[in-house]
Design a protein around this motif. Structure first.
Motif, PDB file in Angstrom:
ATOM      1  N   PRO A 321      49.505  61.972  -4.734  1.00 35.46           N
ATOM      2  CA  PRO A 321      49.689  60.842  -5.654  1.00 35.46           C
ATOM      3  C   PRO A 321      48.437  60.543  -6.472  1.00 35.46           C
ATOM      4  CG  PRO A 321      49.298  60.042  -3.445  1.00 35.46           C
ATOM      5  CD  PRO A 321      49.411  61.543  -3.328  1.00 35.46           C
ATOM      6  N   ILE A 322      48.639  59.922  -7.639  1.00 33.07           N
ATOM      7  CA  ILE A 322      47.514  59.565  -8.497  1.00 33.07           C
ATOM      8  C   ILE A 322      46.639  58.554  -7.767  1.00 33.07           C
ATOM      9  CG2 ILE A 322      46.853  58.517 -10.690  1.00 33.07           C
ATOM     10  CD1 ILE A 322      48.161  61.234 -10.992  1.00 33.07           C
ATOM     11  N   PRO A 323      45.337  58.796  -7.678  1.00 32.79           N
ATOM     12  CA  PRO A 323      44.453  57.867  -6.950  1.00 32.79           C
ATOM     13  C   PRO A 323      44.269  56.556  -7.711  1.00 32.79           C
ATOM     14  CG  PRO A 323      43.173  59.568  -8.033  1.00 32.79           C
ATOM     15  CD  PRO A 323      44.612  59.950  -8.221  1.00 32.79           C
ATOM     16  N   PRO A 324      43.808  55.519  -7.048  1.00 32.46           N
ATOM     17  CA  PRO A 324      43.554  54.234  -7.737  1.00 32.46           C
ATOM     18  C   PRO A 324      42.515  54.412  -8.831  1.00 32.46           C
ATOM     19  CG  PRO A 324      42.611  54.235  -5.518  1.00 32.46           C
ATOM     20  CD  PRO A 324      43.469  55.450  -5.610  1.00 32.46           C
ATOM     21  N   LYS A 325      42.715  53.692  -9.929  1.00 30.79           N
ATOM     22  CA  LYS A 325      41.858  53.873 -11.105  1.00 30.79           C
ATOM     23  C   LYS A 325      40.922  52.704 -11.378  1.00 30.79           C
ATOM     24  CE  LYS A 325      43.593  57.843 -12.503  1.00 30.79           C
ATOM     25  NZ  LYS A 325      44.374  57.895 -13.758  1.00 30.79           N
TER      26      LYS A 325
END
Length: 579
Positions: A321-325
């Motif tokens: 999943p896309i990591p926190p930005k």
């Protein structure tokens, strides 16, 4: 987004016009300059120009270059002593003049007192803390402030910049903090994340610089004229050949024919090096243009790096999943305590050292009233940026924990557990940002459905191996070359904990890897599919205030070991394919 330029120009001491930009405002294409001066060099040129603009010629100095006298007077030295030092050393030897001035000051005001130690540094920097005598007597004396910091080992130019920015009345320990962290903050200073705009392409034609230590074989290679594929705005915003969610300005590139295809290679180092270093690296790595990318597009922390590789650039895919930005997405517990006047949404580059308890206590005192002054707010935000401090309680900031850094860099939680706290920060600060590197390496997954053989140089804690594993690429055989026993143990533990069935070979020194070893591995594994690594940045990074010697430095010269090994692997595999 406002694209108006917020910049002005000044003429440097060298007669060169330089542009001073507001880093928080994106400048239009016409305002972007293609000069690869590092931030500290630009700052120094502007500062030199400022110093020479300050004073006017005065009686008693007419026999000497007035700007030279004014230059040293503006540092706080008496004009009479400046003239005397110039007379003794000549006008062209600034270093000797400065040494004489500092000697005069030391003789005139020899002081005594209790030893003190500037302890506003992390435990990893403890060896740099040195006793200084008589600090109280220096506080009201400009040249003594300079003298103390120079005696501590800081460069005079850095001391002058710190004093110019912070003021002469700033406590010594805060000036020392500023000098140590200023370049780190500049290299990755992020106050507000803005997606890269779509702007017209601007070509850069930069002259190649000759490197002094080029062997005959390298010198005789054909002069390949490279197509400049990195746009000037890509250098500024560091999006390389594109990042997730942003269409690249350059969708293709032309590689020299002899480096197209396997074995693939991937080289990484800090983006902001001394001027000309990336040209030299590029010349050795087959004249391939560097790709500059900031990991801020992949995570909540900045990490400006340059990459040279022969990988395809089409079909890249981000890790899921896309990591926190953002900071609050990555470390949600901080949101409750975050003051409205701290506008940070991203962290600066994750470093090998951390802020100290003394620094966080000073910050607490500045905001304890609950309604700090604008000056206190400015001080606190600057320190939080420099040291990546986050709000963890009412009026209370703290350093990132190692587990926070592991998450921000894309490693598994507790990846470095078992090392000392200092070593955890050090190894993480020197590692790959997994999501960024995996994005580039993702093109290899369809090419190697049955797995890969990898030669991993300067492996550290296994950033390359973790990135490939998270992409779902089977690691059949990995030769990991890493000098640190603790880092080798971290990689070995991770390998075993994840049940990897491939062969992992450790080598403790890149200089020990000779042609015989390489040829044996190539025969045993039927060749390497990827040669990956990033040589030490000790003599390249802006945070190094003592030995920023470029590729000539003791540690960063190990780049040539990467080149040597890669070149032999490519030649040996080519000969093997033809036989």
């Amino acid at each position: 987004m406002d694209s108006r330029s917020s910049s002005h120009t000044a003429t440097s001491a060298k007669g060169k016009e330089i542009m001073i930009m507001d880093p928080n405002v994106y400048n239009s294409p016409d305002d972007i300059y293609a000069d690869w001066d590092t931030d500290d060099e630009l700052e120094m040129e502007f500062f030199e120009a400022t110093l020479q603009d300050k004073g006017a010629s005065s009686p008693g100095s007419s026999s000497y270059n007035s700007s030279k006298v004014d230059h040293f007077v503006s540092m706080g030295f008496p004009e009479k002593r400046v003239v005397q030092a110039i007379k003794e050393n000549g006008e062209d030897n600034d270093e000797a003049i400065l040494n004489s001035l500092l000697t005069y000051s030391a003789i005139e005001d020899t002081s005594s007192g209790d030893d003190i130690c500037l302890d506003d540094f992390s435990d990893s920097d403890g060896d740099n803390c040195r006793a200084v005598k008589g600090t109280e007597r220096y506080s009201d004396n400009k040249d003594k402030t300079i003298s103390i910091l120079v005696d501590m080992g800081y460069q005079i130019e850095d001391v002058l910049i710190a004093i110019e920015r912070c003021g002469y009345e700033t406590p010594i320990e805060e000036l020392a903090d500023y000098i140590c962290a200023a370049e780190m903050a500049k290299v990755a200073d992020v106050t507000e994340f803005r997606p890269p705009p779509q702007i017209p392409r601007i070509q850069i034609d930069k002259k190649r610089k000759a490197f002094p230590k080029v062997n005959e074989r390298h010198r005789k290679r054909p002069d390949i004229r490279r197509e400049r594929s990195s746009e000037s705005y890509s250098h500024k915003l560091m999006i390389g050949y594109g990042v997730p969610g942003c269409a690249p300005a350059v969708c293709h590139r032309k590689l020299p024919d002899h480096v197209v295809g396997p074995p693939y290679f991937y080289y990484e180092n800090v983006a902001l090096t001394p001027k000309g270093v990336w040209d030299d690296i590029s010349r050795f790595l087959y004249d391939i243009e560097p790709e500059f990318v900031d990991s801020i597009y992949f995570s909540a922390a900045a990490r400006k790096r340059g990459y040279i590789h022969n990988l395809p650039i089409d079909g890249r895919q981000p890790l899921l999943p896309i990591p926190p930005k953002t900071i609050h997405e990555a470390i949600p517990d901080t949101k409750k305590w975050w003051p409205s006047w701290d506008k940070r949404t991203k962290l600066n580059c994750l470093l090998t050292c951390i802020g100290s308890a003394q620094l966080t206590e000073r910050i607490r005192k500045r905001v304890l009233s609950g309604d700090p002054s604008e000056a206190d707010k400015q001080f606190v935000v600057e320190q939080c940026k420099k040291w990546n401090l986050v709000w963890v309680g009412k009026n209370r900031v703290a350093v990132l924990e190692p587990e926070d850094m592991e998450m921000l860099l894309g490693f598994p939680r507790f990846h470095t557990r078992g090392l000392s706290r200092t070593d955890r920060y050090k190894t993480l600060g020197n590692s790959f940002q997994i999501d960024t590197v995996a994005y580039h390496l993702s093109v290899l997954k369809p090419l190697y459905p049955n797995g890969m053989n990898v030669l991993s140089l300067f492996s550290g804690i296994g950033g390359a191996e973790v990135a490939l594993y998270k992409l779902g690429i089977t690691l059949n055989n990995v030769v990991s070359v890493e000098i640190s026993p603790s880092s080798r143990k971290v990689l070995q533990d991770w390998w075993e904990e994840n049940g990897l069935q491939g062969k992992l070979i450790h080598v403790d020194n890149v200089e020990k890897v000779d042609k015989g070893m390489l040829d044996r591995w190539i025969d045993e594994f039927n060749g390497f599919d990827l040669v990956i690594g990033g040589s030490p940045c000790n003599n390249l990074a802006g945070g190094n205030r003592r030995t920023r010697d470029g590729l000539e430095g003791e540690h960063s010269s190990l780049f040539f070991q990467y080149y040597r090994i890669l070149n032999h692997v490519r030649d040996s595999m080519k000969e093997r394919a033809l036989s």
